[in-house]
Design a protein around this motif. Structure first.
Motif, mmCIF file in Angstrom:
data_model
loop_
_atom_site.group_PDB
_atom_site.id
_atom_site.type_symbol
_atom_site.label_atom_id
_atom_site.label_comp_id
_atom_site.label_asym_id
_atom_site.label_seq_id
_atom_site.Cartn_x
_atom_site.Cartn_y
_atom_site.Cartn_z
ATOM 1 N N PRO A 198 68.807 9.517 53.496
ATOM 2 C CA PRO A 198 69.374 10.811 53.082
ATOM 3 C C PRO A 198 70.697 10.693 52.343
ATOM 4 O O PRO A 198 71.260 11.703 51.950
ATOM 5 N N LEU A 199 71.155 9.446 52.147
ATOM 6 C CA LEU A 199 72.466 9.239 51.529
ATOM 7 C C LEU A 199 72.527 9.853 50.125
ATOM 8 O O LEU A 199 73.531 10.459 49.740
ATOM 9 N N ARG A 200 71.446 9.730 49.410
ATOM 10 C CA ARG A 200 71.448 10.194 48.025
ATOM 11 C C ARG A 200 71.716 11.701 47.934
ATOM 12 O O ARG A 200 72.442 12.166 47.059
ATOM 13 N N GLY A 201 71.121 12.443 48.844
ATOM 14 C CA GLY A 201 71.300 13.890 48.811
ATOM 15 C C GLY A 201 72.657 14.346 49.299
ATOM 16 O O GLY A 201 73.035 15.499 49.100
ATOM 17 N N LEU A 202 73.391 13.462 49.935
ATOM 18 C CA LEU A 202 74.693 13.829 50.502
ATOM 19 C C LEU A 202 75.854 13.297 49.672
ATOM 20 O O LEU A 202 77.000 13.628 49.939
ATOM 21 N N ALA A 203 75.544 12.461 48.675
ATOM 22 C CA ALA A 203 76.593 11.823 47.870
ATOM 23 C C ALA A 203 76.875 12.644 46.616
ATOM 24 O O ALA A 203 75.960 13.214 46.010
ATOM 25 N N THR A 204 78.156 12.714 46.262
ATOM 26 C CA THR A 204 78.519 13.379 45.014
ATOM 27 C C THR A 204 78.953 12.368 43.954
ATOM 28 O O THR A 204 79.125 12.731 42.806
ATOM 29 N N GLY A 205 79.124 11.112 44.347
ATOM 30 C CA GLY A 205 79.516 10.105 43.380
ATOM 31 C C GLY A 205 79.747 8.759 44.041
ATOM 32 O O GLY A 205 79.667 8.642 45.281
ATOM 33 N N VAL A 206 80.009 7.777 43.200
ATOM 34 C CA VAL A 206 80.362 6.447 43.696
ATOM 35 C C VAL A 206 81.536 5.919 42.867
ATOM 36 O O VAL A 206 81.725 6.314 41.719
ATOM 37 N N PHE A 207 82.326 5.067 43.462
ATOM 38 C CA PHE A 207 83.421 4.430 42.731
ATOM 39 C C PHE A 207 83.689 3.066 43.352
ATOM 40 O O PHE A 207 83.216 2.778 44.460
ATOM 41 N N GLU A 208 84.449 2.255 42.624
ATOM 42 C CA GLU A 208 84.725 0.896 43.101
ATOM 43 C C GLU A 208 86.104 0.845 43.734
ATOM 44 O O GLU A 208 87.072 1.421 43.219
ATOM 45 N N HIS A 209 86.164 0.187 44.870
ATOM 46 C CA HIS A 209 87.445 0.003 45.548
ATOM 47 C C HIS A 209 87.465 -1.385 46.169
ATOM 48 O O HIS A 209 86.609 -1.704 46.996
ATOM 49 N N GLN A 210 88.414 -2.190 45.748
ATOM 50 C CA GLN A 210 88.570 -3.553 46.252
ATOM 51 C C GLN A 210 87.268 -4.339 46.166
ATOM 52 O O GLN A 210 86.856 -5.006 47.117
#
Lengths: 164, 182
Positions: free
Chosen positions: B149-161
């Motif tokens: 269900p992660l896809r439906g709950l995510a609004t974006g992705v970004f890189e950190h460390q």
């Protein structure tokens, strides 16, 4: 305003008396006005009252309060029926088995908290109404507030008679 | 060619002009900086091994893991309630909503107290990693490869460390628990 209403207002402003008891590691509270009496099940051997732990789905709690396993005594908590059931009150008063120790505590109005919205929306037990903060200094001293008027009907009607 | 030094009385006006030019450049630079670096403050945390984030504006407080009081009759994802300075708040096992397994409770476990549009609740997480400003342009749309269900709950992705962090939507998280709003 009727006298009853005035009495209720005064009671709400000043707080309420709660009967506290444990089921396993959980502590529960019931408004003392909803309780008709606390009996010794040994003195009413003809009555097979349900265990409150079963009603709440606390199988572990029931075994923890069982006199067979831990030596703690059981008590029969008898509840008052609501106004609609007044005619049945004398003959059909629901009771439930709980474990000792049982205590009476007066708590102020602001110690009573409704269930958080998410919990209220998702709870399968309407009889679980809120939480009671029993201490102003210890945030972890909480009890679960039960409303006997919202117990399932089968739990509030006449206790089953044992036929020998 | 006249190489005589500039008259002393001319210096103040030249400095004034230079100052004006520099001031204008600084102002222009500041304006450009403001436009180019629209940022959002995020709280980065971990559930299991997965780095996740929520906007800081929806989080009222980050609390250390405290005693969570079980309340009978609730679904397993609703772990119980906590007493936050006299206010009673529910606590949700975030991993249960995301199909992830929580790490065992540890000193670094935390409860994020979130305020959604309609619901306020604590979210149990395994570790808070950072609170930082992230430029909006560095946040990309969630990839199709994200599992449900992660896809439906995510609004974006970004890189950190060096890791990909999944940015979540708090209201969507709460809605997964409320059947009538699904």
């Amino acid at each position: 305003m009727t006298r009853t209403d005035e009495a209720q207002d005064t009671r709400v402003e000043g707080g309420i008396d709660l009967v506290l008891f444990n089921l396993g590691a959980l502590r529960f509270a019931v408004d003392s006005e909803q309780i008709r009496g606390i009996a010794d099940p040994a003195e009413t051997p003809d009555v097979q009252a349900p265990a409150l732990a079963d009603l709440l789905g606390l199988a572990h709690a029931r075994s923890a309060t069982s006199p067979d396993t831990h030596g703690s005594r059981e008590r029969l908590l008898r509840f008052r029926n609501g106004p609609r059931d007044a005619a049945q009150d004398a003959s059909q008063t629901g009771g439930m088995r709980i474990g000792e120790p049982i205590s009476l505590r007066h708590v102020p109005f602001d110690a009573i908290h409704p269930l958080p919205a998410l919990m209220e929306a998702l709870s399968a037990l309407p009889c679980v109404r809120g939480m009671v903060a029993l201490s102003t200094t210890n945030a972890d001293d909480l009890a679960i507030l039960l409303d006997p008027r919202r117990f399932p009907n089968e739990a509030r009607t006449a206790p089953r008679m044992i036929h020998q | 060619m006249d190489l005589e030094r500039t008259e002393p009385d001319a210096e103040p006006s030249e400095r004034d002009t230079l100052d004006m030019i520099l001031d204008r450049r600084r102002e222009a630079g500041a304006r450009i900086l403001e436009v180019e670096t629209a940022k959002v403050k995020l709280v980065i945390f971990v559930v299991g091994e997965t780095p996740l984030a929520l906007p800081a504006r929806v989080l009222v407080e980050i609390l250390p893991l405290t005693t969570i009081h079980f309340v009978p009759g609730c679904p397993p994802a609703l772990e119980g309630v906590i007493n936050v300075r006299g206010d009673i708040a529910s606590v949700v096992r975030l991993g249960d909503l995301l199909g992830m397994t929580h790490a065992p409770s540890a000193r670094r476990s935390a409860i994020l107290l979130g305020q959604g549009t309609q619901v306020r609740s604590g979210l149990r997480v395994d570790r808070v990693v950072d609170v930082l400003d992230v430029t909006e342009e560095s946040i990309q749309a969630p990839p199709d490869s994200l599992p449900e269900p992660l896809r439906g709950l995510a609004t974006g992705v970004f890189e950190h460390q060096g890791q990909i962090v999944i940015l979540l939507d708090l209201d969507r998280l709460f809605q997964t628990l409320l059947p009538e709003q699904r």
